[in-house]
Design an enzyme around this catalytic site. Structure first.
Site, PDB file in Angstrom:
ATOM      1  N   SER A 118       0.826  -1.200   0.000  1.00  0.00           N
ATOM      2  CA  SER A 118       0.000   0.000   0.000  1.00  0.00           C
ATOM      3  C   SER A 118       0.869   1.262   0.000  1.00  0.00           C
ATOM      4  O   SER A 118       1.617   1.492  -0.940  1.00  0.00           O
ATOM      5  CB  SER A 118      -0.972  -0.035   1.192  1.00  0.00           C
ATOM      6  OG  SER A 118      -1.949   0.973   1.110  1.00  0.00           O
ATOM      7  N   ASP A 172     -10.011  -4.636  -4.090  1.00  0.00           N
ATOM      8  CA  ASP A 172      -9.414  -3.692  -3.140  1.00  0.00           C
ATOM      9  C   ASP A 172     -10.291  -2.435  -3.042  1.00  0.00           C
ATOM     10  O   ASP A 172     -10.464  -1.710  -4.017  1.00  0.00           O
ATOM     11  CB  ASP A 172      -8.007  -3.306  -3.613  1.00  0.00           C
ATOM     12  CG  ASP A 172      -7.199  -2.581  -2.558  1.00  0.00           C
ATOM     13  OD1 ASP A 172      -7.803  -1.865  -1.726  1.00  0.00           O
ATOM     14  OD2 ASP A 172      -5.968  -2.719  -2.556  1.00  0.00           O
ATOM     15  N   HIS A 218      -8.019  -5.333   0.402  1.00  0.00           N
ATOM     16  CA  HIS A 218      -6.772  -4.607   0.678  1.00  0.00           C
ATOM     17  C   HIS A 218      -5.924  -5.420   1.647  1.00  0.00           C
ATOM     18  O   HIS A 218      -5.942  -5.207   2.864  1.00  0.00           O
ATOM     19  CB  HIS A 218      -7.087  -3.223   1.255  1.00  0.00           C
ATOM     20  CG  HIS A 218      -5.922  -2.276   1.206  1.00  0.00           C
ATOM     21  ND1 HIS A 218      -5.304  -1.898   0.041  1.00  0.00           N
ATOM     22  CD2 HIS A 218      -5.255  -1.625   2.198  1.00  0.00           C
ATOM     23  CE1 HIS A 218      -4.326  -1.066   0.301  1.00  0.00           C
ATOM     24  NE2 HIS A 218      -4.267  -0.882   1.603  1.00  0.00           N
TER      25      HIS A 218
END
Length: 242
Positions: A118, A172, A218
């Site tokens: 991320s 995500d 995610h």
């Protein structure tokens, strides 16, 4: 200044290093279990030392100004507004200090991979593309490309020779799959990075290896970690530097 990183020393002779940056609100400890799983599952990676840094705690605008571990400030979670370039460059400078320490200890830059998840992935990409050294590779898990209006001018002369593993979940909800795929397309079409060869017998993975994980949100799952381990074995093979 961030706290001292979490270290996973190599099991066998140390000939390669992975520096892996966590995501927003996390610490290096958040990735200790996945790294442990990779070590336990695949002795072909036992020569790799893992460095898991901890981000400093800073106010994050998109989280109502709350202070939390972050590699840079995020003004909006749609990532379409102003970017914290100063914070990003401070983080890249810090990663470069970690790289320099590994090089000073005898590890060739070509045996060092910088990666992250991320927000950490965004920083690994920025560091890898702009680095004065030719690193072994870059890993982006659920990441995106930052500073697009400037990145081409910032790229090093060897940026197009990078080996990049990019994994992204199709579901995500935070760093959306389309943003990740669009970032990959930018790397190919604007910066000129090629796709990595996908033949099973390929001896090099120069270029971008992009893998989509159907239904993954995610985070990372076992398939993604297995694919990362396979990529690392080709990128940082268990052999001493030449």
């Amino acid at each position: 200044m961030p706290a001292s990183p979490l270290l996973f020393n190599s099991i066998s002779k140390h000939t390669a290093t992975v520096i892996f940056l966590h995501g927003l609100g996390d610490t290096g400890h958040g990735w200790s279990q996945p790294v442990s799983a990779i070590f336990r599952k695949d002795l072909g990676l036992s020569h790799i030392k893992w460095i898991l840094p901890h981000a400093p705690s800073v106010p994050v605008t998109a989280n109502f100004g709350l202070t939390m571990p972050a590699w840079f400030d995020i003004t909006s979670f749609d990532f379409s507004t102003g970017e914290d370039e100063d914070g990003m460059l401070r983080t890249v400078s810090y990663i470069n200090q970690l790289i320099s320490a590994e090089v000073d200890s005898g590890i060739d830059p070509g045996r060092i991979v910088v990666g992250g998840f991320s927000q950490g992935a965004a920083m690994s990409l920025l560091c890898g593309l702009t680095n004065e050294r030719q690193l072994g590779g870059v890993v982006s898990l659920s990441g995106w490309l930052v500073l697009r209006s400037k990145i081409k001018a910032m790229c090093s002369s060897h940026a197009t020779s990078n080996s990049i593993f990019w994994g992204h979940g199709t579901a995500d909800p935070l760093v959306k799959f389309d943003l990740g795929k669009d970032s990959v397309d930018f790397l190919k079409n604007t910066l000129g990075l090629p796709e990595a060869p996908n033949a099973a017998g390929a001896t090099t993975l120069k270029g971008i290896t992009f893998k989509a994980y159907d239904g993954l949100e995610h985070g990372a799952d076992l398939q993604e970690l297995d694919d990362l381990a396979a990529w690392l074995k080709k990128t940082l093979p268990d052999s001493p530097p030449a």
